[in-house]
Design a protein around this motif. Sequence first.
Motif, short mmCIF file in Angstrom:
data_model
loop_
_atom_site.label_atom_id
_atom_site.label_comp_id
_atom_site.label_asym_id
_atom_site.label_seq_id
_atom_site.Cartn_x
_atom_site.Cartn_y
_atom_site.Cartn_z
N MET A 43 0.89 -1.20 -0.10
CA MET A 43 -0.05 0.14 0.01
C MET A 43 0.88 1.30 0.15
SD MET A 43 -3.32 0.90 2.16
CE MET A 43 -4.23 2.14 2.13
N LEU A 44 1.90 1.25 0.76
CA LEU A 44 2.75 2.22 0.97
C LEU A 44 3.55 2.54 -0.47
CD1 LEU A 44 3.36 4.72 2.86
CD2 LEU A 44 5.38 3.26 3.83
N TYR A 52 11.43 1.79 0.88
CA TYR A 52 10.23 1.37 0.11
C TYR A 52 10.22 -0.22 -0.28
CZ TYR A 52 8.47 6.03 -0.18
OH TYR A 52 8.18 7.31 0.34
N SER A 91 9.12 -2.21 2.68
CA SER A 91 7.62 -2.27 2.69
C SER A 91 6.84 -2.93 1.60
CB SER A 91 7.29 -0.79 2.82
OG SER A 91 7.43 0.00 1.56
N LYS A 110 0.48 -5.55 -3.62
CA LYS A 110 -0.20 -4.82 -2.99
C LYS A 110 -0.13 -5.23 -1.54
CE LYS A 110 -3.20 -2.26 -6.23
NZ LYS A 110 -4.47 -1.68 -6.46
N ARG A 111 0.03 -4.31 -0.52
CA ARG A 111 -0.17 -4.92 0.84
C ARG A 111 -1.52 -4.34 1.33
NH1 ARG A 111 3.59 -8.29 0.35
NH2 ARG A 111 2.60 -8.99 2.20
N GLU A 159 -1.59 -4.07 7.57
CA GLU A 159 -0.19 -4.94 7.86
C GLU A 159 0.78 -3.73 8.53
OE1 GLU A 159 2.01 -7.47 4.68
OE2 GLU A 159 -0.09 -6.90 3.60
N VAL A 184 3.89 -1.64 8.97
CA VAL A 184 4.93 -1.16 7.79
C VAL A 184 6.42 -0.61 8.53
CG1 VAL A 184 4.46 1.07 7.47
CG2 VAL A 184 5.30 -0.26 5.61
N THR A 218 0.88 0.89 10.73
CA THR A 218 0.54 0.28 9.40
C THR A 218 0.63 0.65 8.36
OG1 THR A 218 -1.74 0.69 9.59
CG2 THR A 218 -1.16 -1.14 11.09
N HIS A 219 0.63 0.20 7.25
CA HIS A 219 0.50 0.84 5.84
C HIS A 219 -0.65 1.81 5.77
CE1 HIS A 219 3.11 -1.66 3.26
NE2 HIS A 219 3.31 -2.54 4.06
N ARG A 275 0.24 5.74 5.18
CA ARG A 275 -0.31 6.09 3.90
C ARG A 275 -1.26 7.44 4.32
NH1 ARG A 275 -1.88 4.51 -1.49
NH2 ARG A 275 -2.61 6.62 -2.38
#
Lengths: 84, 496
Positions: free
Chosen positions: B1-2, B68, B71, B150-151, B155, B157, B175-176, B180
């Motif tokens: 996601m990130l 990145y 992650s 994709k996460r 989750e 991160v 988390t992601h 985000r």
Amino acid sequence: MNVSADIEQFILSELTQGRGITEIDASENLLSKGIVDSHVVMELVGFLEQRYGIAVGDGDLSPENFESVASIEAFVGRKRNGQT
Amino acid sequence: MLMELLYQSASSRPDDVALVYRDERVTHAELLDRAERLAAGLAAEGIGPGDAVALLLPNDPTFVAGYYAISGLGGVVVPVNPAFKQDELEFYFRECDVRAVISDDRGAGVCERIVAGWDEPAQVIATSAAHGQALTVDMLMQAEPAKLDKRSAEEPVVYMFSSGSTGRPKRVARTHGQVRGESEYYAWMGIAPEDKIFCTIPLFHTYGMGCCMLAATRTAATLVMLEDPNPFLLRRQRALELLEAEGVTIYPGVPFNFRLMAEAPASADLSSVRLAFSAGTALPRPFFDAFLDKFGVPVRQLYGCTEAGTLTANLDEDPVATFASVGQPVEGVEVLIEDEDGRIVPPLTVGEIAVKSPGLTSGYSDMEELNRQAFRDGFFLSGDLGQLDEEGRLTITGRKKLLIEVGGYKVDPIEVEDVVVAHPKVAEAVVVGVETKVQGEELIKAVVVPNDELDERDLIGFCQQRLANFKVPQVVEFREEIPKSPLGKILRKYLI
């Protein structure tokens, strides 16, 4: 003790404890290795002023003067000779 | 996601510069390529979802690519201060159960000594093979880049650590979805692809991670990284040159940076800077005035914390009039002021700052009791004191937690006390912050009751071996006893 050895001794005894550093090459970069950081730079400046009777001004505070034992020695030499 | 942030910036602005570092200019597409290659290399070494990987790196492109990459793999980034000594690093590594450490040359040897005795193996990946390290970042980046899955928002991160209350730092998992969520604030603040963000604050810290790295990636802006920013006293001239030469538009710093630049012998044209932020500790008025007088740039205060990232920012049209305020909450953040009983107080009344934010962690790891006290109804009780004005601007007035402000860092005196009392010749010790002649900056003083003849240098040296330089007491005061109340509470006010 010459100036270079004197400076190295100060750094080893006062600034690098806990890092497992036992010697410093005269050309070793003290800044990029984090040996001279924001929290000890003024301690080093104080040592130089007291030990060598020099005055370190704002304009002297540049990496070129402090990046290695050799550059500190050269800087001290210039200050003692009245150069800036 | 990130990682989607990086995919978006690389897709929308592939050839624009993402990072400036020394003579290097890394485009968004190149940064994505590095992150994907590093992720593939890490995966080949067995790193996968849920694995914690420490980054023991200065601010440089490898830090960003590494962040990145980890992650994107579903791993958990553990950003660590490279100034930490062996004992501190081991604490962080063990708390997070790290499976790998990516370190620069100066830290790789210490990391190898730490993990050598572990039952579960952990890998040390060095940025070069200068000291004979078997595994390097360059080796991992030989891997073919592959698009990362994709996460999920839930989750974890990143693991970071927050000081205060407990002596040892508390682990904060975000988390992601939370990180985000924070990244969206920077777009809301108007940061755009044309912006150039100056990076002198450490990326291992929440402030640098958010206001520099996440802000730049989310908005496809350029991150201009000052190489080797420490000691800033020696680097301020280079910082000024870079600000001017690169036409920097956004500068997040700490009061210490702004003071040193205002006091620098030389000047620079900083007319390109449209937003300068100060955070970490209160910005004293003399620093604000000096920077404004010299460069014509008003420094705006910003407020955040490790638990949530950025929370408020002073974006007022006239920041001179409201310089003391850290501004209004950014979009999506709620700020309340509570009294001792948890009741919301009216404007202009001082109380504890409670915050609710999309970026807020769910709590400290393995600290249920503390979580019950600090997290309530979706709000986090920050431990900071402040007040809101009628327009919702927040002003910080103090704090409940015992913390010492040192050069932009917050030092927990209890953590330092734990080290001081471990000295065999110390019977009792209290560590306090003492104001210096520079407003807003403190010295760390250890007040010590010795049980034998003890030299100040001996004690400081003992601390230097176990603590990062910024936590080491600069002053030691010997006393026969520590002043205490009839109930045994230490009377710190008599020690300052």
